[in-house]
Design a protein around this motif. Structure first.
Motif, PDB file in Angstrom:
ATOM      1  N   THR A  66       0.174   5.679  23.148  1.00  0.00           N
ATOM      2  CA  THR A  66      -0.555   5.883  24.274  1.00  0.00           C
ATOM      3  C   THR A  66      -1.124   4.409  24.196  1.00  0.00           C
ATOM      4  OG1 THR A  66      -2.310   6.606  22.396  1.00  0.00           O
ATOM      5  CG2 THR A  66      -1.684   8.415  23.904  1.00  0.00           C
ATOM      6  N   ARG A  67      -0.586   4.022  23.105  1.00  0.00           N
ATOM      7  CA  ARG A  67      -1.551   1.809  22.728  1.00  0.00           C
ATOM      8  C   ARG A  67      -0.313   1.723  23.722  1.00  0.00           C
ATOM      9  NH1 ARG A  67      -3.325   3.364  17.594  1.00  0.00           N
ATOM     10  NH2 ARG A  67      -1.438   2.481  16.484  1.00  0.00           N
ATOM     11  N   ASP A  68       1.399   1.705  23.334  1.00  0.00           N
ATOM     12  CA  ASP A  68       2.266   1.116  23.807  1.00  0.00           C
ATOM     13  C   ASP A  68       2.497   1.294  25.314  1.00  0.00           C
ATOM     14  OD1 ASP A  68       3.330   0.345  21.627  1.00  0.00           O
ATOM     15  OD2 ASP A  68       4.124   2.249  21.162  1.00  0.00           O
ATOM     16  N   LEU A  69       1.567   2.470  26.465  1.00  0.00           N
ATOM     17  CA  LEU A  69       2.444   2.697  27.553  1.00  0.00           C
ATOM     18  C   LEU A  69       0.949   2.117  28.502  1.00  0.00           C
ATOM     19  CD1 LEU A  69       3.551   4.629  29.429  1.00  0.00           C
ATOM     20  CD2 LEU A  69       1.471   5.791  29.247  1.00  0.00           C
ATOM     21  N   LEU A  70      -0.189   2.414  27.583  1.00  0.00           N
ATOM     22  CA  LEU A  70      -1.289   1.731  28.835  1.00  0.00           C
ATOM     23  C   LEU A  70      -1.646   0.181  27.961  1.00  0.00           C
ATOM     24  CD1 LEU A  70      -4.107   4.381  28.531  1.00  0.00           C
ATOM     25  CD2 LEU A  70      -2.614   3.965  30.079  1.00  0.00           C
ATOM     26  N   GLY A  71      -1.241  -0.212  27.128  1.00  0.00           N
ATOM     27  CA  GLY A  71      -1.721  -1.891  27.202  1.00  0.00           C
ATOM     28  C   GLY A  71      -2.739  -1.730  25.509  1.00  0.00           C
ATOM     29  N   THR A  72      -3.130  -1.122  24.844  1.00  0.00           N
ATOM     30  CA  THR A  72      -4.404  -0.616  24.311  1.00  0.00           C
ATOM     31  C   THR A  72      -4.570  -1.318  23.137  1.00  0.00           C
ATOM     32  OG1 THR A  72      -4.397   1.537  25.256  1.00  0.00           O
ATOM     33  CG2 THR A  72      -5.432   0.440  23.404  1.00  0.00           C
ATOM     34  N   VAL A  73      -5.389  -2.343  22.685  1.00  0.00           N
ATOM     35  CA  VAL A  73      -5.073  -3.170  21.116  1.00  0.00           C
ATOM     36  C   VAL A  73      -6.753  -2.869  21.029  1.00  0.00           C
ATOM     37  CG1 VAL A  73      -3.102  -5.128  22.433  1.00  0.00           C
ATOM     38  CG2 VAL A  73      -6.761  -5.343  22.123  1.00  0.00           C
ATOM     39  N   GLY A  85      -6.777  -4.519  28.459  1.00  0.00           N
ATOM     40  CA  GLY A  85      -7.347  -5.378  30.240  1.00  0.00           C
ATOM     41  C   GLY A  85      -8.762  -6.643  29.888  1.00  0.00           C
ATOM     42  N   GLY A  86      -8.464  -6.452  28.072  1.00  0.00           N
ATOM     43  CA  GLY A  86     -10.384  -6.997  28.255  1.00  0.00           C
ATOM     44  C   GLY A  86     -11.513  -5.950  28.014  1.00  0.00           C
ATOM     45  N   ARG A  87     -11.434  -4.534  28.184  1.00  0.00           N
ATOM     46  CA  ARG A  87     -12.314  -3.051  28.858  1.00  0.00           C
ATOM     47  C   ARG A  87     -12.368  -2.671  27.464  1.00  0.00           C
ATOM     48  NH1 ARG A  87     -13.420  -2.703  35.015  1.00  0.00           N
ATOM     49  NH2 ARG A  87     -15.381  -1.126  34.058  1.00  0.00           N
ATOM     50  N   THR A  88     -13.525  -2.083  26.909  1.00  0.00           N
ATOM     51  CA  THR A  88     -13.473  -0.942  26.134  1.00  0.00           C
ATOM     52  C   THR A  88     -12.367   0.427  26.547  1.00  0.00           C
ATOM     53  OG1 THR A  88     -14.862  -2.389  24.450  1.00  0.00           O
ATOM     54  CG2 THR A  88     -15.007  -0.346  24.683  1.00  0.00           C
ATOM     55  N   ALA A  89     -12.085   0.327  26.289  1.00  0.00           N
ATOM     56  CA  ALA A  89     -11.046   2.161  26.304  1.00  0.00           C
ATOM     57  C   ALA A  89     -11.429   3.300  25.461  1.00  0.00           C
ATOM     58  CB  ALA A  89      -9.820   2.067  26.479  1.00  0.00           C
ATOM     59  N   TYR A  90     -12.045   3.326  24.212  1.00  0.00           N
ATOM     60  CA  TYR A  90     -11.869   4.229  23.130  1.00  0.00           C
ATOM     61  C   TYR A  90     -12.909   3.252  21.939  1.00  0.00           C
ATOM     62  CZ  TYR A  90      -7.318   5.862  24.596  1.00  0.00           C
ATOM     63  OH  TYR A  90      -6.649   6.349  25.060  1.00  0.00           O
ATOM     64  N   ARG A  91     -13.615   4.238  21.623  1.00  0.00           N
ATOM     65  CA  ARG A  91     -14.631   4.395  20.162  1.00  0.00           C
ATOM     66  C   ARG A  91     -14.694   5.300  19.445  1.00  0.00           C
ATOM     67  NH1 ARG A  91     -20.178   5.219  20.211  1.00  0.00           N
ATOM     68  NH2 ARG A  91     -19.974   6.017  22.192  1.00  0.00           N
ATOM     69  N   ALA A  92     -14.180   4.873  17.878  1.00  0.00           N
ATOM     70  CA  ALA A  92     -14.144   5.969  17.047  1.00  0.00           C
ATOM     71  C   ALA A  92     -15.023   5.818  16.124  1.00  0.00           C
ATOM     72  CB  ALA A  92     -12.988   6.094  16.148  1.00  0.00           C
ATOM     73  N   GLU A  93     -16.248   6.847  15.823  1.00  0.00           N
ATOM     74  CA  GLU A  93     -16.943   7.378  14.944  1.00  0.00           C
ATOM     75  C   GLU A  93     -16.670   8.193  14.190  1.00  0.00           C
ATOM     76  OE1 GLU A  93     -20.481   8.727  17.194  1.00  0.00           O
ATOM     77  OE2 GLU A  93     -20.966   6.764  18.296  1.00  0.00           O
ATOM     78  N   ALA A  94     -17.533   7.807  12.368  1.00  0.00           N
ATOM     79  CA  ALA A  94     -17.290   8.756  11.479  1.00  0.00           C
ATOM     80  C   ALA A  94     -18.640   8.961  10.764  1.00  0.00           C
ATOM     81  CB  ALA A  94     -16.093   8.650  10.916  1.00  0.00           C
ATOM     82  N   TRP A  95     -19.003   9.712  10.186  1.00  0.00           N
ATOM     83  CA  TRP A  95     -20.381  10.368   9.363  1.00  0.00           C
ATOM     84  C   TRP A  95     -19.871  10.856   8.102  1.00  0.00           C
ATOM     85  CZ3 TRP A  95     -19.375  12.194  13.310  1.00  0.00           C
ATOM     86  CH2 TRP A  95     -19.528  12.939  14.329  1.00  0.00           C
ATOM     87  N   GLY A  96     -20.235  10.459   6.932  1.00  0.00           N
ATOM     88  CA  GLY A  96     -20.276  11.614   6.033  1.00  0.00           C
ATOM     89  C   GLY A  96     -21.263  11.432   4.988  1.00  0.00           C
TER      90      GLY A  96
END
Length: 233
Positions: A66-73, A85-96
């Motif tokens: 998915t990162r290769d397909l959309l150029g995600t960094v 393209g400089g705009r946030t696409a994903y955000r991960a959270e973890a807790w414990g």
């Protein structure tokens, strides 16, 4: 359909490449995981640190394809955010939180991955895929189970399956279709219990395992020839 044909207690969706290959087969389908996990995480954390938890290193990440397909960094070294393209696409959270020792040890952890609606639809459109979501709620009722091995009567379940296409349209199957029921009935009673043969039958795909069993890569005659050659004179 294969998911809905399983007993309520055992319903789940494989979510990584190895599990998908094992439960769906290696070919004939387009099932892919779009979220991945960090493998072999080095957890070099102080277990006595009240502000640290191993789950912080287990955040989900967008799958490589998915990162290769959309150029995600990745936006940071910890890989908590990814942009396109400089705009946030994903955000991960973890807790414990973890505590105790031995039989008294306990652990409460969780994680989640946010993705923008536009990015998700772009991913589905460019990959020509649909997203399948399974939400399962399970509750245990103390004292209701008989205690016998395999008895799941002490649990109640609620399952919601949702399919989202590239246009953002949502479809939720409520039960097995007639075609799926007929496909499952072609299997013998023992094989109906396994996800793999049910999926292959419903999808109209050949059973790879049965084929390998009926047509082994090495014939019996060739096998005997090899054994004779290896045997000492």
């Amino acid at each position: 359909m294969a998911l809905l044909s399983e007993e309520a207690f055992f319903r789940w969706l494989p979510d990584d490449e190895d599990e998908i290959a094992r439960h769906f087969g290696s070919g004939g389908h387009t099932v892919q995981p779009w979220v991945a996990k960090t493998p072999n995480t080095e957890r070099q954390l102080d277990r006595h640190d009240p502000y640290g938890a191993a789950s912080a290193l287990d955040r989900p990440v967008p799958a490589d394809w998915t990162r290769d397909l959309l150029g995600t960094v990745a936006e940071d070294e910890v890989t908590r955010r990814w942009s396109i393209g400089g705009r946030t696409a994903y955000r991960a959270e973890a807790w414990g939180a973890e505590g105790g020792r031995g039989e008294q040890a306990w652990s409460n952890t969780g994680h989640r991955l946010f993705v923008s609606r536009g990015v998700l639809l772009s991913l589905l459109k460019m990959s020509e895929r649909s997203l399948v979501v399974a939400l399962k709620i399970q509750k245990y009722h103390r004292g209701k189970s008989s205690g016998r091995c395999g008895d799941t009567s002490g649990f109640t379940h609620r399952l919601l399956v949702v399919v989202i296409n590239e246009r953002g349209q949502v479809w939720s199957p409520r039960g097995l279709s007639r075609r799926a029921k007929e496909a499952i009935m072609t299997l013998d009673s023992d094989r109906r219990r396994d996800f793999y043969p049910r999926f292959r039958a419903i999808a109209g795909l050949p059973d790879e395992r049965q084929s390998r069993h009926n047509n082994p890569p090495i014939s019996e005659e060739l096998y005997r020839t090899l054994i004779d050659r290896l045997s000492p004179e």
